[in-house]
Design an enzyme around this catalytic site. Structure first.
Site, PDB file in Angstrom:
ATOM      1  N   ASP A  25      98.994   9.055  41.671  1.00 35.51           N
ATOM      2  CA  ASP A  25      99.768   9.842  40.708  1.00 35.51           C
ATOM      3  C   ASP A  25     101.209  10.039  41.172  1.00 35.51           C
ATOM      4  O   ASP A  25     102.081  10.392  40.384  1.00 35.51           O
ATOM      5  CB  ASP A  25      99.108  11.216  40.506  1.00 35.51           C
ATOM      6  CG  ASP A  25      98.625  11.406  39.082  1.00 35.51           C
ATOM      7  OD1 ASP A  25      98.932  10.552  38.225  1.00 35.51           O
ATOM      8  OD2 ASP A  25      97.940  12.403  38.802  1.00 35.51           O
ATOM      9  N   LYS A  51      91.142   6.791  30.828  1.00 39.99           N
ATOM     10  CA  LYS A  51      91.431   6.163  32.118  1.00 39.99           C
ATOM     11  C   LYS A  51      90.245   5.329  32.591  1.00 39.99           C
ATOM     12  O   LYS A  51      90.419   4.226  33.141  1.00 39.99           O
ATOM     13  CB  LYS A  51      91.787   7.234  33.148  1.00 39.99           C
ATOM     14  CG  LYS A  51      93.158   7.861  32.898  1.00 39.99           C
ATOM     15  CD  LYS A  51      93.357   9.142  33.692  1.00 39.99           C
ATOM     16  CE  LYS A  51      94.687   9.801  33.307  1.00 39.99           C
ATOM     17  NZ  LYS A  51      94.880  11.130  33.913  1.00 39.99           N
ATOM     18  N   GLN A 102      92.900  15.477  37.713  1.00 42.27           N
ATOM     19  CA  GLN A 102      93.379  15.682  36.347  1.00 42.27           C
ATOM     20  C   GLN A 102      93.979  17.081  36.193  1.00 42.27           C
ATOM     21  O   GLN A 102      93.359  18.076  36.531  1.00 42.27           O
ATOM     22  CB  GLN A 102      92.212  15.508  35.355  1.00 42.27           C
ATOM     23  CG  GLN A 102      92.614  15.633  33.906  1.00 42.27           C
ATOM     24  CD  GLN A 102      93.585  14.545  33.465  1.00 42.27           C
ATOM     25  OE1 GLN A 102      93.397  13.375  33.775  1.00 42.27           O
ATOM     26  NE2 GLN A 102      94.619  14.933  32.754  1.00 42.27           N
TER      27      GLN A 102
END
Length: 369
Positions: free
Chosen positions: A196, A129, A173
């Site tokens: 997200d 990322k 994460q």
């Protein structure tokens, strides 16, 4: 993320570009292993760019002609939906917009990632990322916390990023260590920076008619982007989503519904899943079971989006294994009209959509069109 049988897997509106359906490269065919007779499926719980997004009940027009849509003759081999190519196109578009925003108002979109623990796979995802952000000009921020950190410590860092004007997107994460409550931590992310798309308010708005979420979860958004850019007609079509996790299955079903498809979800209590799937013009498979969906599950000419990434033994591979999807590619590609490969299909789209969400957030916060 995906755990065992029949769980969704994932890692997780744009400018129209050329068709993403490419002629299939000649694969080294491997027969999918035979599965036992169909039984009731088991489920394990869990895992635009540019100005304000289009209303989700009015998706952008397909960029391909009807001749290239998924409704093709069943005697032709399936066209490959190349996720690597589409993701590359998306990243290029994002880089152009990031540069334009920086030149116009001096603002660079920023993405903050919080990693708790030292899982190798999570470290790899975070590293990828960060590289993706650098490639398109997005600024990245990273916090690495030890495995034994408390929820309070994680939430403290989230609060700091919530109030930081240089951060436009926050990603925690997953998976988190077992002693932490995922819901408490994810809910601490400000909805306006929830790139997200996991905040319950974002999911709630996605589920409501006439409402649009701030962000859509990246993997389902990537699935829809592949369909749109590949010229697959969605409106009025029958769609089946195999799997119903919060990360992929349920959001994908809601997105298809927003696009005016007639949607069914195949899950643990579904009877005759093969029969239901065979009625679908569009299938999104996200269950984490290698080669579950066989060729005789597929309606001729259907579009298949395979989210699964499953390792299977392969003595011929240097690694001793190879990656396959939830759909038996060798069988389905002889029946379907269009299909994503594994790897190289949905996977590359997840990070691309994360970058798109981050750019969208920065534009919205700074009212930049």
């Amino acid at each position: 993320m995906a755990s065992s049988i029949f769980s969704d897997c994932s890692s997780a509106r744009l400018l129209p570009l050329r068709l993403a359906l490419l002629p299939p490269r000649p694969p080294r065919l491997r027969l999918c292993p035979a599965l036992p007779p169909p039984m009731r499926l088991l489920v394990a719980a869990r895992p635009l760019l540019l100005p304000r997004p289009h209303r989700m009940d009015s998706p952008p027009a397909a960029t391909a002609s009807s001749a290239d849509s998924a409704t093709v003759s069943a005697d032709m081999p399936a066209k490959v939906i190349d996720g690597k190519l589409v993701a590359k196109q998306v990243r290029e578009e994002i880089a152009v917009e990031v540069a334009r925003m920086k030149d116009a108002i001096g603002v660079v979109p920023g993405l903050a990632v919080i990693l708790v623990g030292s899982r190798k796979d999570s470290q790899t995802y975070v590293r990828n990322k960060k590289k993706a952000c650098e490639a398109v000009g997005i600024q990245s921020f990273e916090v690495n916390l030890p495995e034994d950190s408390s929820e309070e410590e994680v939430i403290k860092h989230i609060a700091s990023f919530n109030s930081d004007p240089s951060v436009h997107g926050i990603l925690v994460q997953l998976p988190l260590p077992r002693h932490m409550n995922d819901e408490n931590i994810l809910n601490a992310v400000g909805i306006e920076k929830d790139v997200d798309g996991f905040h319950p308010l974002n999911i709630g708005r996605l589920a409501m008619q006439g409402r649009d979420p701030f962000f859509v979860p990246c993997t389902p958004k990537g699935c829809m982007e592949l369909l749109h850019r590949s010229g697959v007609e969605i409106k009025g079509k029958r769609a089946v989503v195999i799997g119903r996790s919060n990360i992929v299955g349920m959001p994908a079903a809601l997105l298809l519904q927003k696009a005016n498809a007639t949607v069914s979800i195949v899950h643990s209590q579904t009877k005759n899943p093969e029969e239901i799937t065979r009625q679908a013009d569009i299938v999104i498979a996200a269950v984490g079971v290698a080669n579950l969906v066989r060729g005789n599950w597929i309606k001729p000419g259907a579009a298949i989006i395979d989210v699964g990434i499953n390792p299977v033994d392969d003595p011929e591979s240097p690694r001793g294994y190879r990656l396959v999807g939830d759909v038996c590619y060798e069988e389905a590609s002889k029946v379907a009209g269009a299909i994503t490969p594994v790897p190289g299909g949905v996977g590359p789209m997840t990070i691309a959509m994360l970058l798109a969400n981050t750019l969208e957030s920065a534009k919205r916060i700074h009212n930049f069109n």
